[in-house]
Motif scaffolding. Structure first.
Motif, PDB file in Angstrom:
ATOM      1  N   LEU A 153      68.358  57.515  31.427  1.00 13.29           N
ATOM      2  CA  LEU A 153      68.794  56.401  30.800  1.00 13.29           C
ATOM      3  C   LEU A 153      70.714  55.890  30.720  1.00 13.29           C
ATOM      4  O   LEU A 153      70.695  54.696  31.420  1.00 13.29           O
ATOM      5  CB  LEU A 153      68.784  55.843  29.556  1.00 13.29           C
ATOM      6  CG  LEU A 153      66.892  55.613  29.515  1.00 13.29           C
ATOM      7  CD1 LEU A 153      66.601  55.545  28.110  1.00 13.29           C
ATOM      8  CD2 LEU A 153      66.964  54.121  29.956  1.00 13.29           C
ATOM      9  N   LEU A 156      71.467  55.424  34.500  1.00 12.55           N
ATOM     10  CA  LEU A 156      70.890  54.159  34.931  1.00 12.55           C
ATOM     11  C   LEU A 156      72.162  53.311  34.265  1.00 12.55           C
ATOM     12  O   LEU A 156      72.092  52.654  35.452  1.00 12.55           O
ATOM     13  CB  LEU A 156      69.190  54.058  34.155  1.00 12.55           C
ATOM     14  CG  LEU A 156      68.248  53.119  35.142  1.00 12.55           C
ATOM     15  CD1 LEU A 156      68.235  53.320  36.736  1.00 12.55           C
ATOM     16  CD2 LEU A 156      67.036  52.956  33.900  1.00 12.55           C
ATOM     17  N   ASP A 157      72.404  53.741  32.834  1.00 15.04           N
ATOM     18  CA  ASP A 157      73.518  52.339  32.747  1.00 15.04           C
ATOM     19  C   ASP A 157      74.452  52.543  33.037  1.00 15.04           C
ATOM     20  O   ASP A 157      75.409  51.818  34.019  1.00 15.04           O
ATOM     21  CB  ASP A 157      73.934  53.042  31.076  1.00 15.04           C
ATOM     22  CG  ASP A 157      74.301  51.790  30.431  1.00 15.04           C
ATOM     23  OD1 ASP A 157      74.362  50.486  30.261  1.00 15.04           O
ATOM     24  OD2 ASP A 157      75.283  52.020  29.993  1.00 15.04           O
ATOM     25  N   HIS A 160      73.053  50.347  36.787  1.00 10.28           N
ATOM     26  CA  HIS A 160      73.319  49.444  36.026  1.00 10.28           C
ATOM     27  C   HIS A 160      74.774  48.367  36.167  1.00 10.28           C
ATOM     28  O   HIS A 160      74.635  47.541  36.113  1.00 10.28           O
ATOM     29  CB  HIS A 160      71.982  49.054  34.724  1.00 10.28           C
ATOM     30  CG  HIS A 160      71.011  48.869  35.643  1.00 10.28           C
ATOM     31  ND1 HIS A 160      69.817  49.787  34.055  1.00 10.28           N
ATOM     32  CD2 HIS A 160      70.302  49.390  36.459  1.00 10.28           C
ATOM     33  CE1 HIS A 160      68.534  49.471  34.903  1.00 10.28           C
ATOM     34  NE2 HIS A 160      69.118  49.654  36.446  1.00 10.28           N
ATOM     35  N   ASP A 246      67.525  44.675  36.599  1.00  8.01           N
ATOM     36  CA  ASP A 246      67.891  45.527  36.347  1.00  8.01           C
ATOM     37  C   ASP A 246      66.305  46.652  34.916  1.00  8.01           C
ATOM     38  O   ASP A 246      66.080  47.386  35.875  1.00  8.01           O
ATOM     39  CB  ASP A 246      68.944  46.153  35.068  1.00  8.01           C
ATOM     40  CG  ASP A 246      69.448  44.944  34.045  1.00  8.01           C
ATOM     41  OD1 ASP A 246      68.530  44.406  34.255  1.00  8.01           O
ATOM     42  OD2 ASP A 246      69.046  45.721  32.825  1.00  8.01           O
ATOM     43  N   ILE A 250      64.006  49.618  34.115  1.00 11.98           N
ATOM     44  CA  ILE A 250      63.866  50.866  33.100  1.00 11.98           C
ATOM     45  C   ILE A 250      62.335  49.556  32.866  1.00 11.98           C
ATOM     46  O   ILE A 250      62.064  51.775  32.565  1.00 11.98           O
ATOM     47  CB  ILE A 250      63.899  48.870  32.743  1.00 11.98           C
ATOM     48  CG1 ILE A 250      65.201  49.057  32.061  1.00 11.98           C
ATOM     49  CG2 ILE A 250      63.729  49.619  30.805  1.00 11.98           C
ATOM     50  CD1 ILE A 250      66.717  50.083  32.001  1.00 11.98           C
ATOM     51  N   THR A 253      61.324  53.401  34.601  1.00  9.18           N
ATOM     52  CA  THR A 253      62.018  54.918  34.096  1.00  9.18           C
ATOM     53  C   THR A 253      61.232  54.923  32.506  1.00  9.18           C
ATOM     54  O   THR A 253      60.267  56.221  32.113  1.00  9.18           O
ATOM     55  CB  THR A 253      62.990  54.327  33.065  1.00  9.18           C
ATOM     56  OG1 THR A 253      64.120  54.066  34.250  1.00  9.18           O
ATOM     57  CG2 THR A 253      63.621  56.362  32.682  1.00  9.18           C
ATOM     58  N   SER A 331      66.547  46.784  27.350  1.00  5.20           N
ATOM     59  CA  SER A 331      68.267  47.143  28.691  1.00  5.20           C
ATOM     60  C   SER A 331      68.674  48.848  28.540  1.00  5.20           C
ATOM     61  O   SER A 331      68.768  49.446  27.766  1.00  5.20           O
ATOM     62  CB  SER A 331      69.766  46.603  28.342  1.00  5.20           C
ATOM     63  OG  SER A 331      70.758  46.420  27.775  1.00  5.20           O
ATOM     64  N   ALA A 332      68.973  49.548  29.673  1.00  3.83           N
ATOM     65  CA  ALA A 332      69.358  50.472  30.202  1.00  3.83           C
ATOM     66  C   ALA A 332      70.487  51.059  28.360  1.00  3.83           C
ATOM     67  O   ALA A 332      70.336  52.181  27.582  1.00  3.83           O
ATOM     68  CB  ALA A 332      70.133  50.978  31.432  1.00  3.83           C
ATOM     69  N   LYS A 333      71.576  50.665  28.348  1.00  6.40           N
ATOM     70  CA  LYS A 333      72.875  50.838  27.688  1.00  6.40           C
ATOM     71  C   LYS A 333      71.633  50.258  26.252  1.00  6.40           C
ATOM     72  O   LYS A 333      72.302  50.904  25.242  1.00  6.40           O
ATOM     73  CB  LYS A 333      73.428  49.384  27.662  1.00  6.40           C
ATOM     74  CG  LYS A 333      75.077  49.596  27.756  1.00  6.40           C
ATOM     75  CD  LYS A 333      76.168  48.681  26.982  1.00  6.40           C
ATOM     76  CE  LYS A 333      76.360  48.274  28.258  1.00  6.40           C
ATOM     77  NZ  LYS A 333      76.778  49.346  28.652  1.00  6.40           N
TER      78      LYS A 333
END
Ligand code: ADP
Ligand code: MG
Length: 353
Positions: A153, A156-157, A160, A246, A250, A253, A331-333
């Protein structure tokens, strides 16, 4: 505009390479759009392991992949495999082919590691570099899976936040970097950069059906056809907000998280069967759970038990990733701030000894 000037200046000062600078080693992979080899520098007689490289000879999508890798190198280098150089090699074939060079990050992808019977303990050893003398069990497996999820993640963040959607997130495209002892993302061949409109219109045939989210188009079909680059630069933050492209990554993932928790879902046919069952449950993960739990195999039951640890925060995170509607996916964040990651990961485990 600045970005292009920067790219040009950087290009001027980086070493340039050609075909004859590399010696081909063993073949690492072969996809529909290219072949990947382990290679070394031709003129480095005493080369060490750190000098090992990877070469991808790519067809038509090679140009986009070079562009993406150069952008990643400047904006979020730690997210992806360390990119060295990319060029058009047109000495042999007509039309030529694109050559892309990376540092050789390591022998194993997450797919390789997940296929091993020792998973996830094999990963624990690789991340902390020693054998743990702790009892094996759900808590410990959860801790390892949590660390892997956090690293994926995090990478990925980075992508993104840079404006890049990967679109082909799967265990085969996540490599364990032996140098940094972390997982990194590879294979930007299907990626899209929304901020500048590169590879803007998704090529559906590039998407891997095993890990693809249910939405056919990553951008809504209402989005007008690909704007030219400057227009896209002005528009895309808005488009990003509207369409949340994005969240496609996710979903993929989330499926990896699922496969890590449930060993029986790690092979292709059972993953595809899972997707069919989930569809029948209208993409409601809780409904899927209810439908399989009564007749669950010990393996499935153990996976639920793992995700139910600490008040079910693992299950909660998984459920917020694998959702039908993109905008309802985390979201990744935000996922990185999820309580599932509150507990210390593997590093802390090694200090506890
Ligand atoms: P493809 O388009 O064939 O899927 P990838 O970029 O995914 O190409 O690379 C194919 C395989 O090559 C990967 O699954 C991995 O095993 C290996 N590989 C790719 N890049 C690296 C790297 N930087 N370091 C080590 N192995 C790599
Ligand atoms: Mg790949």
């Amino acid at each position: 505009f600045d970005m292009f000037v920067l790219a040009f200046v950087e290009r001027l000062f980086r070493p340039t390479y050609g075909k004859d600078d590399f010696v081909l080693g063993k073949k690492l992979g072969e996809g529909a759009f290219g072949v990947v080899y382990k290679v070394s520098f031709a003129k480095k007689p005493n080369s060490k392991k750190e000098d090992d490289l990877v070469l991808k000879k790519a067809t038509e999508y090679g140009a986009v992949e070079i562009w993406m890798n150069e952008r990643v190198r400047r904006a979020c280098a730690s997210s992806c495999a360390d990119f060295v150089y990319g060029f058009l090699e047109n000495s042999s074939k007509k039309g030529g082919e694109y050559w892309l060079i990376w540092r050789f990050e390591g022998e194993a992808t997450l797919a390789d590691l997940m296929q091993s019977k020792g998973f996830p303990y094999n990963v624990e050893t690789m991340i902390i570099g020693e054998v743990q003398d702790l009892p094996k069990g759900l808590e410990r497996e959860n801790r390892i899976i949590q660390t892997i999820m956090r690293q994926v993640l995090f990478a990925l963040d980075g992508l993104h936040s840079t404006g890049i959607v990967h679109r082909d997130i799967k265990p085969q495209n996540i490599i364990f970097s032996e140098g940094s002892r972390t997982f990194k993302i590879i294979d930007l061949g299907a990626a899209a950069d929304l901020r500048v409109g590169i590879n803007y219109i998704p090529k559906e045939f590039l998407l891997d059906p095993r890990y693809a989210a249910p939405e056919q188009y990553i951008m809504s079909t209402q989005t007008p056809s690909a704007p030219s680059a400057p227009v896209a630069t002005a528009l895309s933050p808005v488009l990003w907000q509207l369409n949340l492209p994005d969240r496609f990554d996710i979903y993929s993932t989330g499926l990896i998280f699922l496969q890590m928790a449930f060993p029986s879902l790690r092979n292709d046919s059972s993953l595809i069967q899972f997707k069919r069952q989930l569809k029948r449950c209208d993409y409601d993960l809780n409904a899927w759970r209810t439908s399989v739990e009564s007749r669950a195999t010990p393996d499935l039951r153990r996976g639920f038990e793992l995700l139910d640890l600490d008040g079910g925060i693992g299950w909660e995170l998984l459920s917020s990733m694998v959702r039908y509607r993109a905008r309802q996916r985390i979201s990744a964040k935000t996922a990185l701030a999820h309580p599932y990651f509150d507990k210390e990961g593997l590093l802390a485990l090694s200090f506890m000894q």
